[in-house]
Scaffold this active site. Structure first.
Site, mmCIF file in Angstrom:
data_model
loop_
_atom_site.group_PDB
_atom_site.id
_atom_site.type_symbol
_atom_site.label_atom_id
_atom_site.label_comp_id
_atom_site.label_asym_id
_atom_site.label_seq_id
_atom_site.Cartn_x
_atom_site.Cartn_y
_atom_site.Cartn_z
ATOM 1 N N GLY A 422 0.819 -1.204 0.000
ATOM 2 C CA GLY A 422 0.000 0.000 0.000
ATOM 3 C C GLY A 422 0.850 1.251 0.000
ATOM 4 O O GLY A 422 1.931 1.282 0.573
ATOM 5 N N GLY A 425 -0.631 8.801 1.543
ATOM 6 C CA GLY A 425 -0.088 10.135 1.696
ATOM 7 C C GLY A 425 0.950 10.156 2.797
ATOM 8 O O GLY A 425 1.888 10.935 2.778
ATOM 9 N N THR A 428 4.446 4.303 3.201
ATOM 10 C CA THR A 428 4.346 3.096 2.396
ATOM 11 C C THR A 428 4.216 1.904 3.334
ATOM 12 O O THR A 428 4.853 1.870 4.387
ATOM 13 C CB THR A 428 5.630 2.940 1.558
ATOM 14 O OG1 THR A 428 5.877 4.191 0.918
ATOM 15 C CG2 THR A 428 5.480 1.862 0.523
ATOM 16 N N VAL A 429 3.394 0.952 2.944
ATOM 17 C CA VAL A 429 3.211 -0.232 3.772
ATOM 18 C C VAL A 429 3.795 -1.444 3.055
ATOM 19 O O VAL A 429 3.521 -1.668 1.878
ATOM 20 C CB VAL A 429 1.723 -0.465 4.081
ATOM 21 C CG1 VAL A 429 1.562 -1.624 5.044
ATOM 22 C CG2 VAL A 429 1.100 0.786 4.666
ATOM 23 N N LYS A 442 4.655 -0.433 8.411
ATOM 24 C CA LYS A 442 4.358 0.893 7.881
ATOM 25 C C LYS A 442 5.553 1.808 8.079
ATOM 26 O O LYS A 442 6.017 2.030 9.182
ATOM 27 C CB LYS A 442 3.144 1.477 8.585
ATOM 28 C CG LYS A 442 2.805 2.833 8.039
ATOM 29 C CD LYS A 442 1.438 3.283 8.413
ATOM 30 C CE LYS A 442 1.245 4.695 7.884
ATOM 31 N NZ LYS A 442 0.064 5.326 8.387
ATOM 32 N N ASP A 539 -8.541 9.842 10.624
ATOM 33 C CA ASP A 539 -8.528 9.593 9.182
ATOM 34 C C ASP A 539 -9.381 8.354 8.866
ATOM 35 O O ASP A 539 -8.910 7.411 8.252
ATOM 36 C CB ASP A 539 -7.079 9.403 8.705
ATOM 37 C CG ASP A 539 -6.952 9.538 7.191
ATOM 38 O OD1 ASP A 539 -7.935 9.965 6.546
ATOM 39 O OD2 ASP A 539 -5.873 9.208 6.660
#
Ligand SMILES: *[C@@H]1O[C@H](CO)[C@@H](O)[C@H](O)[C@H]1NC(C)=O
Ligand SMILES: *[C@@H]1O[C@H](CO)[C@@H](O)[C@H](O)[C@H]1NC(C)=O
Ligand SMILES: *[C@@H]1O[C@H](CO)[C@@H](O)[C@H](O)[C@H]1NC(C)=O
Ligand SMILES: *[C@@H]1O[C@H](CO)[C@@H](O)[C@H](O)[C@H]1NC(C)=O
Ligand SMILES: *[C@@H]1O[C@H](CO)[C@@H](O)[C@H](O)[C@H]1NC(C)=O
Ligand SMILES: *[C@@H]1O[C@H](CO)[C@@H](O)[C@H](O)[C@H]1NC(C)=O
Ligand SMILES: *[C@@H]1O[C@H](CO)[C@@H](O)[C@H](O)[C@H]1NC(C)=O
Ligand SMILES: *[C@@H]1O[C@H](CO)[C@@H](O)[C@H](O)[C@H]1NC(C)=O
Ligand SMILES: *[C@@H]1O[C@H](CO)[C@@H](O)[C@H](O)[C@H]1NC(C)=O
Ligand SMILES: *[C@@H]1O[C@H](CO)[C@@H](O)[C@H](O)[C@H]1NC(C)=O
Ligand SMILES: *[C@@H]1O[C@H](CO)[C@@H](O)[C@H](O)[C@H]1NC(C)=O
Ligand SMILES: *[C@@H]1O[C@H](CO)[C@@H](O)[C@H](O)[C@H]1NC(C)=O
Length: 737
Positions: A422, A425, A428-429, A442, A539
């Site tokens: 993934g 913003g 990156t995972v 993460k 979020d």
């Protein structure tokens, strides 16, 4: 044995002979072909030359004069300045600078004086004003120097009086027995003079002479002996002159190829610092005489010592060199001269080589580790690692691990892009395996500087969250600039992909939708009400709700979350979150509250109902935002048009309407009037039960609907009073059971 010795000697002789031969080709590149290249042991490189046709012009024609006994001395053209050496690349030369003197003759009571004066051809010659100094030595002296460049004349001077030898210090030319002063830029004319009234007659018994000279400062060191003996009398010192070619800048000179002096193809032009004239240098990677066509020759950079890092193999190229790296190493990007570890290759095949290179690698790794561990320790402390460690040590059942940087790198194969699951913003995972367990790692892009120190504390709190609908944080890595978080791995992707994914065929039943909605709401309610201190997610969006194989929802990504401020004045000023989900009130006040999460959750409910993207850029303006489109459809009672086909066909229209009403309540512009997360979760729970148990009497269902409907519409129309869902929720649960 005896016959061996001559062989050895012969061999040595051959060696030394070939040595002297090898040095010769360089000498050929000093002067023009057929011209004498030295005079009296001094090399005379072109553009200078001896004889009428051997120099660039008459300005550089050296006079190599030979005296009777056979010694020759090179003189600057047109003058009597002997040349000591010529530096081609700096555009300089050392000349012999005669020492002027004034001596007192006790017998005749007269002064024996020699004055020196010189006027250089300007251009091409000047005295270098940075390296040279006007120096006066004496104990009863006033000496002057008259100087001129092509614009002005100057007068400089020194007064020296010393009445005892004790105060003189070797090496110090600062006013006692010796003084020095600078000369102006561009000086080409010099003349010395002594004041005859200061003539050593009074200090005669220890100092007979006074001296004035121009000399390279670096080559002159004052000595007390200069005062008490006559050793400077009639001697020369070395001074530096600058020379240039022509009287124009490089740009102008290059326009006339036939007169341009930088003849070599591998040469560059340099403006002289005076602005008049230029000189030449060999290009990078070449050496020799840039004024000759064949003058600049390729340097063999690979001649020892080996310039390649990490014992790479050096290859001499025209004007440069390259390093081919040993096995296991590769050239750095854009730098063929340095090697770095090639990790991809190391993981590859070829066991024999690997065994060998591991030896070297091991050494390297140990070396790098010592270097790195300091940095890592610093980060560890900065991120509150100590607080976390103490907690882990004191609490045995604490299921949280601090992983080392190496562990994480190994788990992700050095953050191989193949392991990315993934992008967001915030970071990156990566997918990885740590201790036999699949994990999601993460790697954040940025961390609020002020939050860095709190990180350890927050980890303690977040790691204690234990809810079946919240992705479990199992560890972190602190030894990096920005801490990395390690979560349990959830295999089925995000709700976002599930709804909006390419595979539109998937039929998502209403009960699955309700299940996901309800479980997510429970998770958020837990964060708001059961965590201590409360946590606001910040979020909430479909992309942050993960699904496992049973469609169990797992709320994830606390990148934006904050612990509820403990003191009222503490505002959260960092606006995060995602377009389309953002609480409009939060955007105005910048204060993240639990109701901000409620608003965002309302949008997720809409996604579940409509399958539509939160923002449709290609839609007409009023339909662009899903939430406003929905609210206006609600007003016009046209919500059915918005619903996803799969749901629209569903008979449970009333249930769907109830969810729509709930979403509407969540999307209230005023945060206070939104239900809280607990109320939302309870309401979804009730609706789910209704779905699962359709035997609930019709009349009761209607009652529920009306009650709820009324209250929701009331808010909309009257904008009054507090929203109170609690009562009705209680009632509903009673129905459900
Ligand atoms: C120098 O060159 C000119 C013409 O290039 C020639 O006439 C003259 O003889 C040369 N002088 C010497 C000493 O070689
Ligand atoms: C070279 O120097 C000597 C001695 O200083 C002088 O006699 C001779 O005229 C000079 N020759 C030229 C060509 O300047
Ligand atoms: C030639 O004479 C100079 C001084 O006139 C002297 O310094 C030099 O040593 C002498 N050289 C030889 C080879 O005699
Ligand atoms: C002083 O001058 C005389 C006469 O010219 C001379 O003979 C003598 O050597 C000189 N003394 C010194 C120290 O130069
Ligand atoms: C030396 O200097 C003194 C004064 O300092 C002066 O009287 C004398 O005439 C000078 N001698 C010469 C030869 O100029
Ligand atoms: C120089 O002469 C003075 C007297 O004129 C005397 O006092 C002094 O000691 C002498 N110094 C030396 C070094 O001879
Ligand atoms: C440059 O040199 C040329 C001839 O060599 C001369 O005619 C011209 O006047 C000089 N220009 C300057 C600014 O010295
Ligand atoms: C170029 O330089 C040559 C040799 O110095 C000279 O004869 C010629 O006139 C110059 N050409 C121009 C255009 O200045
Ligand atoms: C310099 O370059 C020119 C044109 O590129 C070429 O004709 C000439 O042979 C070169 N000279 C040398 C010494 O490489
Ligand atoms: C030389 O000086 C001129 C004018 O000052 C400038 O335009 C040019 O770039 C300079 N060239 C070099 C090689 O420094
Ligand atoms: C001339 O070139 C050499 C090698 O390219 C360089 O090291 C040197 O600094 C240059 N000299 C000047 C005055 O730029
Ligand atoms: C390598 O260096 C030597 C100088 O020793 C030079 O003559 C030769 O041309 C260089 N080799 C290449 C391939 O440029």
């Amino acid at each position: 044995m005896t016959p061996m010795i001559p062989i050895v000697i012969q061999f040595l002789l051959v060696l030394s002979l070939s040595r002297t031969k090898a040095a010769e080709p360089a000498a050929n590149n000093i002067a023009l072909p057929g011209c004498q290249d030295s005079c009296g042991g001094v090399l005379i490189p072109y553009p200078f030359g001896i004889g009428p046709n051997c120099s660039l012009s008459i300005d550089y024609a050296v006079n190599c004069s030979t005296i009777n006994n056979g010694t020759s001395t090179p003189y600057l053209p047109g003058g009597d300045l002997a040349i000591q050496n010529i530096n081609l690349l700096l555009g300089q030369a050392h000349i012999s600078s005669p020492i002027s003197s004034q001596c007192y003759n006790i017998t005749t009571k007269k002064l024996d004086t020699t004055y020196w004066s010189v006027n250089l051809d300007d251009p091409p010659f000047r005295f270098n004003h940075e390296l040279n100094k006007f120096v006066v030595v004496g104990c009863d002296t006033i000496a002057y120097v008259s100087l001129a460049n092509n614009q002005e004349s100057y007068l400089g001077g020194c007064v020296l009086g010393c009445y005892s030898l004790d105060s003189l210090t070797d090496g110090s030319c600062s006013g006692i027995g010796c003084c020095q002063t600078s000369i102006p830029k561009g000086t080409s004319y010099i003349e010395f003079e002594f004041d005859p009234n200061y003539n050593n007659s009074e200090v005669y018994n220890f100092s007979r002479c006074s001296y004035a000279l121009l000399t390279e400062e670096a080559g002159f060191r004052f000595s007390t002996d200069y005062i008490i003996t006559d050793q400077l009398y009639g001697q020369n010192m070395a001074a530096v002159i600058d020379w240039v070619i022509g009287n124009t800048t490089c740009d102008t000179a290059q326009t006339n190829k036939s007169s341009y002096a930088c003849r070599s193809n591998y040469s560059t032009c340099l403006n002289s610092s005076s602005g008049l004239g230029y000189f030449c240098n060999c290009s990078d990677g070449y050496q020799g005489n840039p004024y000759l066509e064949e003058g600049c020759q390729d340097i063999d950079e690979c001649a020892n010592p080996n310039p390649c890092s990490k014992r790479g193999k050096c290859q001499n190229l025209s004007g440069s060199y390259e390093c081919s790296c040993p096995f296991g190493w590769r050239n750095k990007r854009n730098n063929l001269r340095e090697c770095e570890l090639n990790l991809v290759l190391l993981i590859g095949p070829s066991a024999g080589f690997i065994a060998l290179s591991f030896l070297g690698l091991g050494m390297y790794v140990i070396h790098e580790k010592i270097k790195l561990s300091k940095v890592e320790k610093k980060y560890f402390q900065e991120h509150g690692g100590r607080i976390l460690l103490e907690k882990i040590q004191s609490d045995q059942g604490f299921g949280f691990t601090i992983f080392t940087k190496q562990q994480v790198e190994k788990a992700t194969n050095f953050f191989d892009s193949a392991n990315i699951i993934g992008h967001g913003g915030q970071g990156t995972v990566y997918r990885g395996t740590l201790r036999g367990q699949m994990v999601a790692i993460k790697k954040c892009k940025i961390v609020d500087e002020s939050k860095k120190k709190e990180f350890g504390k927050e980890m303690v709190i977040l790691s204690q969250i234990n809810h079946k609908n919240i992705v479990k944080l199992i560890g972190c890595c602190l030894e990096v600039e920005i801490p990395m978080l390690i979560y349990e791995f959830i295999p089925n992707g995000t709700l976002f992909h599930y709804i909006h994914g390419k595979n539109q065929e998937t039929n998502i039943s209403l009960s699955i939708r309700l299940k996901i909605a309800h479980e997510s709401a429970e998770a958020l309610a837990y964060l708001h009400f059961s965590a201590s201190p409360p946590i606001f997610h910040g979020d909430v969006k479909s992309a942050n709700i993960l699904l496992d194989q049973n469609y169990t929802a797992k709320v994830s990504d606390f990148g934006a979350s904050i612990l509820a401020p403990t003191d009222e004045a503490q505002f959260v000023t960092l606006v995060q979150g995602t377009c389309g989900y953002l609480d409009p009130e939060y955007m105005q006040t910048c204060q993240l509250t639990d109701k901000s999460d409620v608003y965002s959750f309302g949008v997720v409910l809409l996604e579940l109902l409509t399958n539509k993207p939160v923002i449709s850029f290609d839609a007409p303006e009023e339909e662009r935002s899903l939430s406003s489109h929905f609210l206006s459809a609600m007003k016009e009672k046209k919500i059915h048009e918005l619903l996803d086909d799969q749901i629209r066909r569903n008979e449970d229209t009333q249930l769907i309407e109830e969810v729509a009403l709930l979403a509407k309540a969540c999307l209230n512009m005023t945060g206070e009037q939104r239900p809280n997360m607990k109320e939302v979760a309870d309401e979804l729970d009730r609706i789910r039960r209704l779905k699962q148990h359709p035997w609930i009497p019709e009349c009761n269902r209607e009652e529920t609907e009306t009650l709820l409907g009324e209250s929701f519409y009331d808010i909309e129309i009257e904008h009054t009073g507090n929203f109170s869902l609690e009562k009705k929720a209680e009632k509903s649960i009673a129905f459900g059971r």
